[in-house]
Design a protein around this motif. Sequence first.
Motif, PDB file in Angstrom:
ATOM      1  N   ILE A 100      -2.614   6.250   1.015  1.00 29.23           N
ATOM      2  CA  ILE A 100      -2.987   5.812  -0.169  1.00 29.23           C
ATOM      3  C   ILE A 100      -1.981   6.018  -1.183  1.00 29.23           C
ATOM      4  N   GLN A 101      -1.377   5.124  -1.835  1.00 29.46           N
ATOM      5  CA  GLN A 101      -0.526   5.443  -3.056  1.00 29.46           C
ATOM      6  C   GLN A 101      -1.160   5.730  -4.397  1.00 29.46           C
ATOM      7  N   PRO A 102      -0.531   6.805  -5.122  1.00 30.59           N
ATOM      8  CA  PRO A 102      -1.188   6.910  -6.498  1.00 30.59           C
ATOM      9  C   PRO A 102      -0.916   5.668  -7.349  1.00 30.59           C
ATOM     10  N   PRO A 113      -1.664  -0.961  -1.212  1.00 29.04           N
ATOM     11  CA  PRO A 113      -1.867   0.432  -2.024  1.00 29.04           C
ATOM     12  C   PRO A 113      -1.702   1.202  -0.923  1.00 29.04           C
ATOM     13  N   TRP A 114      -1.233   1.183   0.359  1.00 24.78           N
ATOM     14  CA  TRP A 114      -0.979   1.982   1.248  1.00 24.78           C
ATOM     15  C   TRP A 114       0.352   2.222   1.602  1.00 24.78           C
ATOM     16  N   GLN A 136       8.063  -0.698 -13.925  1.00 27.15           N
ATOM     17  CA  GLN A 136       6.439  -0.769 -13.523  1.00 27.15           C
ATOM     18  C   GLN A 136       6.236  -0.940 -12.016  1.00 27.15           C
ATOM     19  N   TYR A 137       5.153  -0.753 -11.794  1.00 28.76           N
ATOM     20  CA  TYR A 137       4.716  -0.634 -10.393  1.00 28.76           C
ATOM     21  C   TYR A 137       3.697  -1.422 -10.034  1.00 28.76           C
ATOM     22  N   TYR A 138       3.733  -2.478  -9.183  1.00 35.13           N
ATOM     23  CA  TYR A 138       2.696  -3.389  -8.703  1.00 35.13           C
ATOM     24  C   TYR A 138       2.027  -2.716  -7.400  1.00 35.13           C
ATOM     25  N   GLN A 160      -0.496  -7.153  -0.126  1.00 31.45           N
ATOM     26  CA  GLN A 160      -1.829  -7.107   0.350  1.00 31.45           C
ATOM     27  C   GLN A 160      -2.865  -8.118  -0.678  1.00 31.45           C
ATOM     28  N   ASN A 161      -2.946  -7.176  -1.894  1.00 29.12           N
ATOM     29  CA  ASN A 161      -3.597  -8.019  -2.993  1.00 29.12           C
ATOM     30  C   ASN A 161      -3.278  -9.202  -3.382  1.00 29.12           C
TER      31      ASN A 161
END
Length: 196
Positions: A68-70, A153-154, A176-178, A183-184
């Motif tokens: 899981i990414q921050p 997210p992973w 910016q980081y989506y 997946q979402n």
Amino acid sequence: MRSLVAATLAVCIPFAAGADTVGITPDIMSVTVETGSGPVEIMRNQDTGNRLEGDWTLTSRDCPNFCIQPMIPAEGVTPVGELEVLAALQDPGFVLIDGRVRPDHEAGTIPGAISVPYTEAADRLGELGCEVDFDGWICEGDLPTVVLFCNGPWCGQSPTAARRMIEAGFPAENIQYYRGGMQNWRMLGLTVVPGT
């Protein structure tokens, strides 16, 4: 008068039943973005029984590599969600970057995204307005804001791209980081197109 009301309802009810009901927000049904292939309308899938299939339904993958990414992959980077991605797609001061490897991008991406695999991110800063210097890059002046995404997210590809871009000289405040990534995006039934 009753027959007029009944006739009006008879015409309106079937129309309402067939109308698009799955919006992006209560006020936004779709967003049209310009892409290299022409305009694309982004909207949510209107089939309320739609379900994800294949790899996008997997919830548990080996860590590493699929940890899981921050929310914030590097200091100064701003996390964003789907509505901010849609707004960025309509703003010429933003560039949406698919940080995944080319085969993943080609299999399906967010309309308007350009492919810059995470392994190339630090080497392609010239495409974002930076100038080559003997020691790397000079990234000053009117630079775009970059929105990075990858598989979800992973997925560590776009966080790695962000860190490499910053190390090479691109300002973190312009990234910016989506984190939700593909997946979402797919989970919400938003439009996906083949990458070019």
